[in-house]
Scaffold this active site. Structure first.
Site, PDB file in Angstrom:
ATOM      1  N   MET A   1      41.300  33.715  41.068  1.00  0.00           N
ATOM      2  CA  MET A   1      42.126  32.762  41.762  1.00  0.00           C
ATOM      3  C   MET A   1      41.261  31.964  42.733  1.00  0.00           C
ATOM      4  SD  MET A   1      45.475  33.427  44.086  1.00  0.00           S
ATOM      5  CE  MET A   1      44.815  33.843  45.666  1.00  0.00           C
ATOM      6  N   PRO A   2      40.736  30.829  42.306  1.00  0.00           N
ATOM      7  CA  PRO A   2      39.923  30.011  43.206  1.00  0.00           C
ATOM      8  C   PRO A   2      40.761  29.387  44.315  1.00  0.00           C
ATOM      9  CG  PRO A   2      39.575  29.367  40.924  1.00  0.00           C
ATOM     10  CD  PRO A   2      40.738  30.298  40.945  1.00  0.00           C
ATOM     11  N   TYR A   3      40.136  29.272  45.456  1.00  0.00           N
ATOM     12  CA  TYR A   3      40.736  28.604  46.609  1.00  0.00           C
ATOM     13  C   TYR A   3      39.687  27.646  47.144  1.00  0.00           C
ATOM     14  CZ  TYR A   3      42.204  27.876  51.438  1.00  0.00           C
ATOM     15  OH  TYR A   3      42.553  27.313  52.630  1.00  0.00           O
TER      16      TYR A   3
ATOM     17  N   LYS B   1      38.249  28.283  34.944  1.00  0.00           N
ATOM     18  CA  LYS B   1      39.333  28.839  35.754  1.00  0.00           C
ATOM     19  C   LYS B   1      40.682  28.326  35.268  1.00  0.00           C
ATOM     20  CE  LYS B   1      36.828  31.314  38.410  1.00  0.00           C
ATOM     21  NZ  LYS B   1      36.896  32.754  38.349  1.00  0.00           N
TER      22      LYS B   1
ATOM     23  N   HIS C   1      43.950  26.982  43.688  1.00  0.00           N
ATOM     24  CA  HIS C   1      44.559  26.416  44.890  1.00  0.00           C
ATOM     25  C   HIS C   1      43.587  25.456  45.565  1.00  0.00           C
ATOM     26  CE1 HIS C   1      47.840  29.423  44.892  1.00  0.00           C
ATOM     27  NE2 HIS C   1      46.929  30.104  44.210  1.00  0.00           N
TER      28      HIS C   1
END
Length: 66
Positions: A1-3, A35, A41
């Site tokens: 989950m990239p932010y 991703k 996000h």
């Protein structure tokens, strides 16, 4: 989950420009890191120029040296 957190000064950035930043940042993470866009996000923080400093001066001072 990239932010991803993007910080920009509050100098007339439009809603459309912010949308493009979000779309393009998401797409970059999809293309480069494979991703899932549904779990990627992107947050944009808009910072007043009085609250952003460079070389000991605020961006407000640097933009209006007089």
């Amino acid at each position: 989950m990239p932010y991803v957190n993007i910080k920009i000064t509050d100098e007339e950035v439009t809603r459309e420009q912010k949308q493009r930043l979000i779309e393009n940042t998401t797409q970059m993470l999809v293309e480069i890191l494979d991703k899932n866009p549904a779990t990627t996000h992107v947050v944009i923080d808009v910072v007043p120029t009085d609250n952003w400093g460079v070389s000991g001066k605020t961006v407000t001072e640097l933009r209006n040296p007089g």
